[in-house]
Design a protein around this motif. Structure first.
Motif, PDB file in Angstrom:
ATOM      1  N   LYS A   5       0.816  -1.209   0.000  1.00 14.70           N
ATOM      2  CA  LYS A   5       0.000   0.000   0.000  1.00 14.70           C
ATOM      3  C   LYS A   5       0.857   1.269   0.000  1.00 14.70           C
ATOM      4  O   LYS A   5       0.350   2.367  -0.028  1.00 14.70           O
ATOM      5  CB  LYS A   5      -0.905   0.025   1.233  1.00 14.70           C
ATOM      6  CG  LYS A   5      -1.887  -1.136   1.287  1.00 14.70           C
ATOM      7  CD  LYS A   5      -2.766  -1.008   2.510  1.00 14.70           C
ATOM      8  CE  LYS A   5      -3.772  -2.147   2.582  1.00 14.70           C
ATOM      9  NZ  LYS A   5      -4.634  -2.033   3.776  1.00 14.70           N
ATOM     10  N   LEU A   6       2.161   1.092   0.048  1.00 19.02           N
ATOM     11  CA  LEU A   6       3.029   2.243   0.188  1.00 19.02           C
ATOM     12  C   LEU A   6       3.563   2.731  -1.138  1.00 19.02           C
ATOM     13  O   LEU A   6       3.672   1.986  -2.107  1.00 19.02           O
ATOM     14  CB  LEU A   6       4.227   1.888   1.086  1.00 19.02           C
ATOM     15  CG  LEU A   6       3.897   1.575   2.541  1.00 19.02           C
ATOM     16  CD1 LEU A   6       5.158   1.139   3.252  1.00 19.02           C
ATOM     17  CD2 LEU A   6       3.303   2.777   3.232  1.00 19.02           C
ATOM     18  N   SER A   7       3.879   4.010  -1.179  1.00 17.78           N
ATOM     19  CA  SER A   7       4.588   4.592  -2.302  1.00 17.78           C
ATOM     20  C   SER A   7       5.760   5.353  -1.700  1.00 17.78           C
ATOM     21  O   SER A   7       5.697   6.555  -1.485  1.00 17.78           O
ATOM     22  CB  SER A   7       3.686   5.537  -3.104  1.00 17.78           C
ATOM     23  OG  SER A   7       4.379   6.105  -4.177  1.00 17.78           O
ATOM     24  N   LEU A   8       6.826   4.651  -1.389  1.00 22.03           N
ATOM     25  CA  LEU A   8       7.907   5.220  -0.604  1.00 22.03           C
ATOM     26  C   LEU A   8       9.022   5.808  -1.461  1.00 22.03           C
ATOM     27  O   LEU A   8       9.859   6.532  -0.964  1.00 22.03           O
ATOM     28  CB  LEU A   8       8.499   4.144   0.319  1.00 22.03           C
ATOM     29  CG  LEU A   8       7.562   3.667   1.419  1.00 22.03           C
ATOM     30  CD1 LEU A   8       8.133   2.416   2.067  1.00 22.03           C
ATOM     31  CD2 LEU A   8       7.361   4.740   2.461  1.00 22.03           C
ATOM     32  N   GLY A   9       9.021   5.486  -2.721  1.00 19.09           N
ATOM     33  CA  GLY A   9      10.111   5.960  -3.552  1.00 19.09           C
ATOM     34  C   GLY A   9      11.225   4.929  -3.612  1.00 19.09           C
ATOM     35  O   GLY A   9      11.358   4.055  -2.764  1.00 19.09           O
ATOM     36  N   ARG A  10      12.016   5.057  -4.625  1.00 20.53           N
ATOM     37  CA  ARG A  10      13.084   4.091  -4.866  1.00 20.53           C
ATOM     38  C   ARG A  10      14.045   4.039  -3.680  1.00 20.53           C
ATOM     39  O   ARG A  10      14.539   5.054  -3.209  1.00 20.53           O
ATOM     40  CB  ARG A  10      13.848   4.495  -6.130  1.00 20.53           C
ATOM     41  CG  ARG A  10      14.849   3.459  -6.597  1.00 20.53           C
ATOM     42  CD  ARG A  10      15.405   3.871  -7.937  1.00 20.53           C
ATOM     43  NE  ARG A  10      14.345   3.959  -8.935  1.00 20.53           N
ATOM     44  CZ  ARG A  10      14.560   4.449 -10.158  1.00 20.53           C
ATOM     45  NH1 ARG A  10      15.746   4.915 -10.495  1.00 20.53           N
ATOM     46  NH2 ARG A  10      13.572   4.493 -11.032  1.00 20.53           N
ATOM     47  N   GLY A  11      14.281   2.849  -3.176  1.00 21.13           N
ATOM     48  CA  GLY A  11      15.214   2.652  -2.081  1.00 21.13           C
ATOM     49  C   GLY A  11      14.617   2.848  -0.705  1.00 21.13           C
ATOM     50  O   GLY A  11      15.288   2.595   0.299  1.00 21.13           O
ATOM     51  N   GLN A  12      13.350   3.287  -0.617  1.00 20.46           N
ATOM     52  CA  GLN A  12      12.750   3.559   0.680  1.00 20.46           C
ATOM     53  C   GLN A  12      12.116   2.329   1.314  1.00 20.46           C
ATOM     54  O   GLN A  12      11.914   2.300   2.526  1.00 20.46           O
ATOM     55  CB  GLN A  12      11.685   4.652   0.552  1.00 20.46           C
ATOM     56  CG  GLN A  12      12.249   6.023   0.246  1.00 20.46           C
ATOM     57  CD  GLN A  12      13.079   6.560   1.406  1.00 20.46           C
ATOM     58  OE1 GLN A  12      12.575   6.750   2.506  1.00 20.46           O
ATOM     59  NE2 GLN A  12      14.349   6.797   1.162  1.00 20.46           N
ATOM     60  N   GLU A  13      11.790   1.307   0.504  1.00 17.18           N
ATOM     61  CA  GLU A  13      11.119   0.127   1.053  1.00 17.18           C
ATOM     62  C   GLU A  13      11.980  -0.552   2.104  1.00 17.18           C
ATOM     63  O   GLU A  13      11.488  -0.928   3.173  1.00 17.18           O
ATOM     64  CB  GLU A  13      10.773  -0.864  -0.065  1.00 17.18           C
ATOM     65  CG  GLU A  13       9.715  -0.368  -1.024  1.00 17.18           C
ATOM     66  CD  GLU A  13      10.312   0.410  -2.195  1.00 17.18           C
ATOM     67  OE1 GLU A  13      11.519   0.724  -2.128  1.00 17.18           O
ATOM     68  OE2 GLU A  13       9.576   0.694  -3.147  1.00 17.18           O
ATOM     69  N   ASP A  14      13.274  -0.706   1.831  1.00 18.06           N
ATOM     70  CA  ASP A  14      14.167  -1.353   2.788  1.00 18.06           C
ATOM     71  C   ASP A  14      14.247  -0.548   4.073  1.00 18.06           C
ATOM     72  O   ASP A  14      14.286  -1.111   5.166  1.00 18.06           O
ATOM     73  CB  ASP A  14      15.564  -1.525   2.187  1.00 18.06           C
ATOM     74  CG  ASP A  14      15.592  -2.555   1.065  1.00 18.06           C
ATOM     75  OD1 ASP A  14      14.657  -3.371   0.993  1.00 18.06           O
ATOM     76  OD2 ASP A  14      16.554  -2.532   0.279  1.00 18.06           O
ATOM     77  N   TRP A  15      14.257   0.784   3.944  1.00 16.55           N
ATOM     78  CA  TRP A  15      14.291   1.636   5.130  1.00 16.55           C
ATOM     79  C   TRP A  15      13.054   1.400   5.984  1.00 16.55           C
ATOM     80  O   TRP A  15      13.147   1.273   7.207  1.00 16.55           O
ATOM     81  CB  TRP A  15      14.361   3.108   4.715  1.00 16.55           C
ATOM     82  CG  TRP A  15      14.099   4.038   5.861  1.00 16.55           C
ATOM     83  CD1 TRP A  15      14.999   4.454   6.797  1.00 16.55           C
ATOM     84  CD2 TRP A  15      12.843   4.623   6.221  1.00 16.55           C
ATOM     85  NE1 TRP A  15      14.379   5.270   7.724  1.00 16.55           N
ATOM     86  CE2 TRP A  15      13.065   5.398   7.391  1.00 16.55           C
ATOM     87  CE3 TRP A  15      11.561   4.584   5.670  1.00 16.55           C
ATOM     88  CZ2 TRP A  15      12.047   6.116   8.005  1.00 16.55           C
ATOM     89  CZ3 TRP A  15      10.559   5.304   6.287  1.00 16.55           C
ATOM     90  CH2 TRP A  15      10.800   6.056   7.446  1.00 16.55           C
ATOM     91  N   PHE A  16      11.877   1.304   5.361  1.00 14.72           N
ATOM     92  CA  PHE A  16      10.648   1.160   6.118  1.00 14.72           C
ATOM     93  C   PHE A  16      10.594  -0.201   6.800  1.00 14.72           C
ATOM     94  O   PHE A  16      10.196  -0.294   7.968  1.00 14.72           O
ATOM     95  CB  PHE A  16       9.441   1.347   5.202  1.00 14.72           C
ATOM     96  CG  PHE A  16       8.144   1.464   5.961  1.00 14.72           C
ATOM     97  CD1 PHE A  16       7.766   2.669   6.525  1.00 14.72           C
ATOM     98  CD2 PHE A  16       7.312   0.370   6.117  1.00 14.72           C
ATOM     99  CE1 PHE A  16       6.580   2.781   7.229  1.00 14.72           C
ATOM    100  CE2 PHE A  16       6.133   0.476   6.822  1.00 14.72           C
ATOM    101  CZ  PHE A  16       5.763   1.682   7.372  1.00 14.72           C
TER     102      PHE A  16
END
Length: 212
Positions: A7-18
């Motif tokens: 459900k997220l749209s975190l931007g490139r490279g942000q998924e691992d951070w979350f």
């Protein structure tokens, strides 16, 4: 927990951070307390008049890094001026929506959004930038709703920002200035976390769960 990433749209490279952040105590993370002033409570008809935000870094509010942006692009303040006091002439020299959102996007990088009544403000932002419809945020109103529900306390007409703050003996601020309300939301959040856990760890995953 990982199903939330769909459900997220975190931007490139942000998924691992979350994913890494989910199990961390909130004091190990950075939040961005955010508030909007609006011409209406209807996202389909209303406009954003101002955006205010202030960061919380490792459990400490950083008011010196707060920002307030008046928005010049709107269809007129109308009767909403009675609530927030913003007049059409106040926004004449304000930011374009594109510029204000660019500043907000930069400010929120690496941070968890924090709002009071997140669904409303995110719906307004999503009109201009669709990814806001997919972002998860900590929501002090929902956290308070969950707390009062568990205690068997009434929730109807008791979840406005200043009403929630009063229950934690926080000072009353003049409402409806976006930056002041962002600061008020940040203070309420820290009070809620202290009430919930004291010095015990409270993970981002738990905060997001309570905010839904």
């Amino acid at each position: 927990m990982l199903q939330w990433l769909n459900k997220l749209s975190l931007g490139r490279g942000q998924e691992d951070w979350f994913v890494d952040a989910l199990n961390k105590d909130f004091r190990q993370l950075e939040f961005l307390a955010l508030d909007l002033e609006l011409t209406s409570l209807d996202p389909q008809e209303g406009d954003i008049l101002s955006i205010g935000y202030v960061p919380i870094i490792e459990g400490f509010i950083c008011p010196g890094e707060g920002r307030h942006c008046l928005i010049s692009e709107h269809s007129g303040v109308g009767d909403s001026a009675i609530i927030h006091g913003i007049r059409d002439c106040d926004t004449d020299g304000g930011h374009t929506m594109e510029d204000a959102l660019s500043r907000l996007d930069q400010a929120r990088q690496g941070k968890v959004l924090l709002l009071h009544h997140a669904g409303l403000d995110l719906a307004f932002l999503a009109k201009h930038q669709s990814e806001y419809s997919k972002l998860l945020a900590a929501d002090t109103m929902q956290i308070e709703f969950q707390r009062r529900t568990r205690q068997g306390q009434p929730v109807a007409n008791s979840l406005r920002l200043n009403q929630c703050r009063d229950r934690y003996n926080l000072p009353a601020y003049k409402a409806h200035n976006a930056l002041t309300d962002a600061l008020a939301t940040a203070e309420l959040f820290l009070a809620q976390m202290s009430y919930m856990g004291g010095q015990d760890a409270i993970s981002l995953a738990e905060i997001i769960r309570l905010s839904r």
